[in-house]
Design an enzyme around this catalytic site. Structure first.
Site, short mmCIF file in Angstrom:
data_model
loop_
_atom_site.label_atom_id
_atom_site.label_comp_id
_atom_site.label_asym_id
_atom_site.label_seq_id
_atom_site.Cartn_x
_atom_site.Cartn_y
_atom_site.Cartn_z
N GLU A 1 0.87 -1.16 0.00
CA GLU A 1 0.00 0.00 0.00
C GLU A 1 0.92 1.22 0.00
O GLU A 1 1.76 1.34 0.89
CB GLU A 1 -0.87 -0.03 1.26
CG GLU A 1 -1.92 1.03 1.29
CD GLU A 1 -2.77 0.97 2.57
OE1 GLU A 1 -3.47 1.93 2.83
OE2 GLU A 1 -2.70 -0.04 3.31
N ARG B 1 4.79 -12.80 9.87
CA ARG B 1 5.51 -11.58 9.53
C ARG B 1 6.79 -11.49 10.34
O ARG B 1 6.93 -12.13 11.39
CB ARG B 1 4.65 -10.36 9.74
CG ARG B 1 4.29 -10.09 11.20
CD ARG B 1 3.11 -9.15 11.34
NE ARG B 1 3.41 -7.80 10.88
CZ ARG B 1 2.77 -7.21 9.87
NH1 ARG B 1 1.81 -7.82 9.23
NH2 ARG B 1 3.07 -5.98 9.52
N LYS C 1 4.31 0.82 9.49
CA LYS C 1 4.45 2.11 8.82
C LYS C 1 3.81 3.23 9.64
O LYS C 1 4.29 4.35 9.64
CB LYS C 1 3.81 2.05 7.43
CG LYS C 1 4.70 1.40 6.40
CD LYS C 1 4.06 1.39 5.04
CE LYS C 1 3.03 0.30 4.91
NZ LYS C 1 2.55 0.08 3.54
#
Ligand code: ATP
Ligand code: MG
Length: 558
Positions: free
Chosen positions: A35, A263, A273
């Protein structure tokens, strides 16, 4: 040794291998779908290495797709940085397996819309007038919306009018008609479209309805012919919806399948982020590419190579279980590569003066030094030696503790690649500070000399004062001082105040020709790389990593 394995083995690669054996797909196609709302970090590097690694190992391709379905947030700067970072990471490794680069989910908005209309026609989706809060509450309770049984005609009409901009934000949604009581909450008639009167960075004002993640993601994968859609564990619960969408639209095979892995979480860091952007905006670091940031651009600037990141990604492996990886492993991977590849040089970070009283004034000798003991092809170089030298501040003590084997009054020490010297006296300024150490040099003690084999306990590095070049050196350390800054409280309160120290160093002459792409070991100090802020007049060096793990010792102490 942690060299890059050719082909790691894990449960996802096993699936791919099996699909190839069963001839399920003509070609393996993976994707990396960021994204564009921030810069990529080392967690993304793990995903990039996995997706491009599979493309590379199984002769497939990997697409980069900007997941830009959210209008307000995306920025062109992020798209550019993402492309730069991915290209850098895969260059010379998987770059000829790069498929579409980049694709944009927003390019598929028309197709997404047509698929939605198709779903409505089949009676598998309906327009719902409940507010987002009501929708959530009903879904939690497993309760059906009062709009669930609208006719196909009414749904088609309302959806067209949603698109035409007739209704305000939040007034209506398009929802999949699946099962309001499903055990998996994601299947309880999830929202597929919402109304947002907002400009999109690529489609402008064309749309005022925007697709939700699952709708956009599944269909993007299908449209691009993705075979293995690999994502992190949070999306495991979405998988049934992913499969439902493909089934409900009766999309012909070959279809993509979703697989989930754990992850990357790293100690002494924050990864999301949302947190990284706070560090940047609140100026707690110097931008996204601050060398302390675990962004790909920060790591690159710090001097970490793409091959280190790939080796790290391969060595941590792919699993199904959430875990925390020790920062020491990343640092070890750096040291392991740089030990083999870095060019050795002498530099003094906190210079203090030594004068060799029995060495002729004005004389310069060229002494031979080894460029890389781990690489026979690296050869040797000459380093100038003279009467005045710089040594490291902590390599001298006027009143040392016992077992101090570096320079001290009355003591001897060897200068690396040069002579043994002995400190005879110190010269002090008015305030009593030592400003000069006056030493005598054993002129027979250099390599090949009669007393070359003489044993002294300490060896220190040095730079000839007459030939030294000045440089700024930025000494970077871990950004956070605690192993889990993210585990409670304000993560920003755990920033390591010693994570950046700037010093004015003296470097050996050979460093004048240093190249940005080369890695250097300043002997006894660490691994360093030139910072892009360097100019023709002034070099700026970044310490990528120290030679030894000082944190492990700290951790043991406490
Ligand atoms: P963040 O939580 O840091 O904002 P994100 O998942 O929202 O990350 P995206 O841009 O959506 O960021 O991620 C793009 C791809 O990278 C996704 O496929 C995602 O699964 C993967 N990814 C993100 N963070 C990690 C991580 N820490 N480890 C491995 N893969 C990751
Ligand atoms: Mg995301």
């Amino acid at each position: 040794m942690m060299t890059e394995p050719e082909r790691p083995s894990d449960f996802i690669r096993d699936v791919v291998a099996e699909d190839i054996r069963a001839a399920k797909y003509e070609k393996i196609v993976t994707r990396f779908p960021p994204e564009p709302n921030g810069y990529l970090h080392i967690g993304h590097a793990k995903s990039i290495c996995l997706n491009f690694g599979i493309a590379r190992e199984f002769v497939g391709i990997c697409n980069i797709r900007m997941d830009d379905t959210n209008p307000a947030k995306e920025e062109a700067e992020y798209v550019e940085s993402i492309m730069t970072d991915v290209r850098w990471l895969i260059e010379g490794w998987a770059d000829n397996h790069l498929g579409g680069a980049p694709f944009y989910a927003s390019d598929y908005f028309d197709k997404f819309y047509e698929y939605a209309v198709d779903l409505i026609r089949q009676g598998k989706a309906y327009v719902c007038d409940m507010t987002p809060e009501e929708t959530d509450a009903y879904r939690r309770l497993g309760k059906a919306s009062g709009f669930r049984d609208r006719s196909v005609e009414e749904n088609l009409d309302l959806f067209a009018r949603m698109k035409a901009g007739e209704f305000p934000d939040g007034a209506r949604t398009l929802r999949a008609k699946i099962d309001v009581n499903a055990a998996n909450v994601w299947l309880r008639d999830p929202v597929l479209y919402r109304i947002r009167h907002a400009s999109h960075h690529r489609t402008g004002d064309k749309w005022c309805i925007y697709p939700m993640y699952d709708w956009a993601h599944t269909l993007s994968d299908y449209i691009e012919g993705i075979t293995h859609s690999i994502c992190t564990l949070e999306f495991e619960v979405h998988r049934s919806l992913y499969d439902w969408i493909l089934d409900a639209l009766e999309l012909p095979e070959p279809r993509p399948h979703q697989y989930e892995f754990a992850r990357l979480n790293l100690t002494y860091s924050v990864m999301s982020k949302r947190k990284l952007v706070q560090l940047v905006n609140e100026k707690l670091v110097n931008g996204w590419d601050d060398p302390r940031m675990l962004t790909i651009s920060g790591l690159r600037r710090r001097g970490v190579t793409a091959s280190v990141l790939r080796a790290f990604a391969y060595n941590i492996g792919i699993t199904k279980y959430p875990s925390m990886t020790d920062m020491a492993l990343l640092e070890h991977t750096m040291r392991d590569e740089f030990n083999r590849t870095a060019t050795r040089r002498l530099a003094v970070l906190r210079p203090i003066k030594v004068v060799l009283t029995n060495y002729p004034e004005g004389k310069t000798e060229q002494l031979e030094a080894i460029n890389n003991p781990e690489d026979a092809n690296a050869g040797t170089r000459k380093i100038p030696f003279g009467r005045e030298l710089y040594i490291e501040r902590n390599d001298f003590m006027e009143t040392p503790p016992p077992k101090y084997f570096r320079l001290k009054p009355g003591g001897e020490v060897r200068l690396k690649y040069a002579y043994i010297i002995k400190c005879d006296e110190v010269v002090k300024d008015g305030a009593g500070n030592v400003i000069e150490r006056r030493c005598t040099v054993d002129l027979d003690s250099k390599s090949g000399g009669p007393t070359a084999g003489r044993k002294v306990k300490g060896t220190i590095h040095w730079v000839s004062a007459a030939d030294a070049i000045d440089a700024e050196v930025r000494l970077y350390d871990r950004l956070f001082s605690v192993p889990e800054p993210d585990s409670g409280g304000d993560f920003k309160s755990f920033i390591n105040s010693g994570s950046l120290e700037v010093v004015n160093a003296k470097c050996e002459l050979a460093l004048a020709g240093a190249r940005p792409e080369e890695r250097y070991q300043f002997e006894r100090l660490g691994y360093f790389a030139l910072d892009p802020d360097s100019t023709g007049e002034k070099q700026i060096w970044n310490r990528t990593i120290t030679l030894r793990d000082t944190w492990a010792k700290e951790a043991k102490k406490s």
